[in-house]
Design a protein around this motif. Structure first.
Motif, PDB file in Angstrom:
ATOM      1  N   SER A 142      16.556  39.056  38.343  1.00 18.40           N
ATOM      2  CA  SER A 142      17.991  38.651  37.973  1.00 18.40           C
ATOM      3  C   SER A 142      18.596  38.174  39.240  1.00 18.40           C
ATOM      4  CB  SER A 142      18.534  39.718  37.317  1.00 18.40           C
ATOM      5  OG  SER A 142      19.755  39.384  36.466  1.00 18.40           O
ATOM      6  N   ASP A 143      18.445  39.006  40.355  1.00 16.24           N
ATOM      7  CA  ASP A 143      19.205  38.426  41.711  1.00 16.24           C
ATOM      8  C   ASP A 143      18.767  36.741  41.699  1.00 16.24           C
ATOM      9  OD1 ASP A 143      20.203  40.786  42.389  1.00 16.24           O
ATOM     10  OD2 ASP A 143      18.326  41.270  43.444  1.00 16.24           O
TER      11      ASP A 143
ATOM     12  N   ALA B 127      28.949  38.083  38.013  1.00 13.57           N
ATOM     13  CA  ALA B 127      27.890  38.777  37.259  1.00 13.57           C
ATOM     14  C   ALA B 127      27.250  39.862  38.011  1.00 13.57           C
ATOM     15  CB  ALA B 127      26.679  37.746  37.318  1.00 13.57           C
TER      16      ALA B 127
ATOM     17  N   THR C 260      17.989  31.215  33.978  1.00 13.18           N
ATOM     18  CA  THR C 260      18.868  30.258  35.115  1.00 13.18           C
ATOM     19  C   THR C 260      19.648  29.436  34.335  1.00 13.18           C
ATOM     20  OG1 THR C 260      17.242  30.652  36.854  1.00 13.18           O
ATOM     21  CG2 THR C 260      18.673  28.813  37.156  1.00 13.18           C
TER      22      THR C 260
ATOM     23  N   ALA D 216      22.692  31.291  32.601  1.00 12.98           N
ATOM     24  CA  ALA D 216      23.587  31.695  33.387  1.00 12.98           C
ATOM     25  C   ALA D 216      24.633  30.544  33.937  1.00 12.98           C
ATOM     26  CB  ALA D 216      23.048  32.436  34.872  1.00 12.98           C
ATOM     27  N   ARG D 217      24.008  29.357  34.118  1.00 11.67           N
ATOM     28  CA  ARG D 217      24.714  28.259  34.444  1.00 11.67           C
ATOM     29  C   ARG D 217      25.391  27.619  33.519  1.00 11.67           C
ATOM     30  NH1 ARG D 217      26.079  26.245  39.584  1.00 11.67           N
ATOM     31  NH2 ARG D 217      27.630  24.569  38.990  1.00 11.67           N
TER      32      ARG D 217
ATOM     33  N   PHE E  25      24.974  31.007  42.235  1.00 11.60           N
ATOM     34  CA  PHE E  25      25.927  32.115  42.312  1.00 11.60           C
ATOM     35  C   PHE E  25      25.901  32.712  43.905  1.00 11.60           C
ATOM     36  CE2 PHE E  25      26.098  31.947  37.795  1.00 11.60           C
ATOM     37  CZ  PHE E  25      27.242  32.593  37.420  1.00 11.60           C
TER      38      PHE E  25
ATOM     39  N   TYR F 273      27.532  39.131  42.209  1.00 15.56           N
ATOM     40  CA  TYR F 273      27.656  37.743  42.042  1.00 15.56           C
ATOM     41  C   TYR F 273      28.662  37.019  41.570  1.00 15.56           C
ATOM     42  CZ  TYR F 273      22.629  38.368  43.682  1.00 15.56           C
ATOM     43  OH  TYR F 273      21.557  38.741  44.348  1.00 15.56           O
TER      44      TYR F 273
ATOM     45  N   ARG G  53      25.725  36.002  46.234  1.00 14.56           N
ATOM     46  CA  ARG G  53      25.917  37.200  46.379  1.00 14.56           C
ATOM     47  C   ARG G  53      27.028  38.029  47.270  1.00 14.56           C
ATOM     48  NH1 ARG G  53      24.225  41.929  49.476  1.00 14.56           N
ATOM     49  NH2 ARG G  53      23.100  43.182  48.207  1.00 14.56           N
TER      50      ARG G  53
ATOM     51  N   LEU H 236      20.288  34.374  39.202  1.00 17.44           N
ATOM     52  CA  LEU H 236      21.601  33.861  39.780  1.00 17.44           C
ATOM     53  C   LEU H 236      21.665  33.036  41.124  1.00 17.44           C
ATOM     54  CD1 LEU H 236      23.306  37.154  38.866  1.00 17.44           C
ATOM     55  CD2 LEU H 236      23.711  34.977  37.664  1.00 17.44           C
ATOM     56  N   GLU H 237      20.693  33.439  41.933  1.00 19.23           N
ATOM     57  CA  GLU H 237      20.860  32.409  43.040  1.00 19.23           C
ATOM     58  C   GLU H 237      20.517  30.964  42.860  1.00 19.23           C
ATOM     59  OE1 GLU H 237      18.297  34.916  45.560  1.00 19.23           O
ATOM     60  OE2 GLU H 237      19.944  36.138  46.138  1.00 19.23           O
TER      61      GLU H 237
END
Length: 184
Positions: free
Chosen positions: A147-148, A138, A118, A121-122, A156, A178, A158, A151-152
């Motif tokens: 991985s969902d 992504a 996390t 990604a950020r 991010f 995403y 969806r 990103l959440e």
């Protein structure tokens, strides 16, 4: 039409959030990273090629030109304190004209479950915004629930499923898209 000004780059020392650092790959990293390229699960989730040591080493001299083209900037994810390698990440497929970039990340099993992905990604998204990017995308293999969630948690949104995207070995797979915009 004006010339695009967004360029794919990262400082040589990398970027960090205190707990996690993301930096360019060096030849010293090859042996620690190589197991990921031989692991079918990591290759599938991280969209990694099946590299031998020789092939991996042979790609190193080409990384600068891949980054300059906007196609790929592969990175190493390390622990912010110890410097130990936790996984990998990438900025890739820069569309400089439309100011859009994709991110990717993967972690070795010992680094999972601690919020590292996390933060990565950020961190990648915020760095991309600092370069002038206006949209970070992504793509996650459908049914990759972990991985969902990454990103959440990173903020991010969806957007839906994109069908039949290519994988390094030539097969195709459906992926969930995403995105993150500046200020989100």
């Amino acid at each position: 039409m004006p010339e695009p000004t967004v360029r794919l780059s990262i400082p040589d020392h990398g970027i960090r959030d205190g707990d996690v650092s993301v930096r360019p790959i060096s030849s010293d990293d090859v042996d620690e990273l190589l197991p990921a390229f031989a692991d079918p699960e990591l290759r599938a989730a991280g969209n990694l090629p099946n590299f031998s040591r020789e092939k991996f080493v042979a790609t190193l001299p080409h990384l600068a030109s891949l980054a300059a083209s906007g196609r790929l900037l592969p990175l190493v994810v390390t622990d912010g304190e110890s410097g130990g390698i936790l996984g990998g990440a990438a900025l890739h497929h820069l569309d400089a004209e439309r100011e859009i970039i994709e991110i990717g990340y993967w972690l070795f099993p010992h680094a999972r479950g601690r919020g590292v992905a996390t933060r990565v990604a950020r961190l990648l998204a915020e760095h991309a915004f600092s370069l002038g990017v206006q949209r970070v995308a992504a793509y996650v293999n459908v049914d990759n629930d972990a991985s969902d969630r990454v990103l959440e948690r990173a903020g991010f949104t969806r957007e839906g499923v994109v069908r039949s995207l290519p994988k390094p070995e030539g097969t195709r797979v459906d992926k969930t898209l995403y995105s993150l915009l500046p200020g989100e």
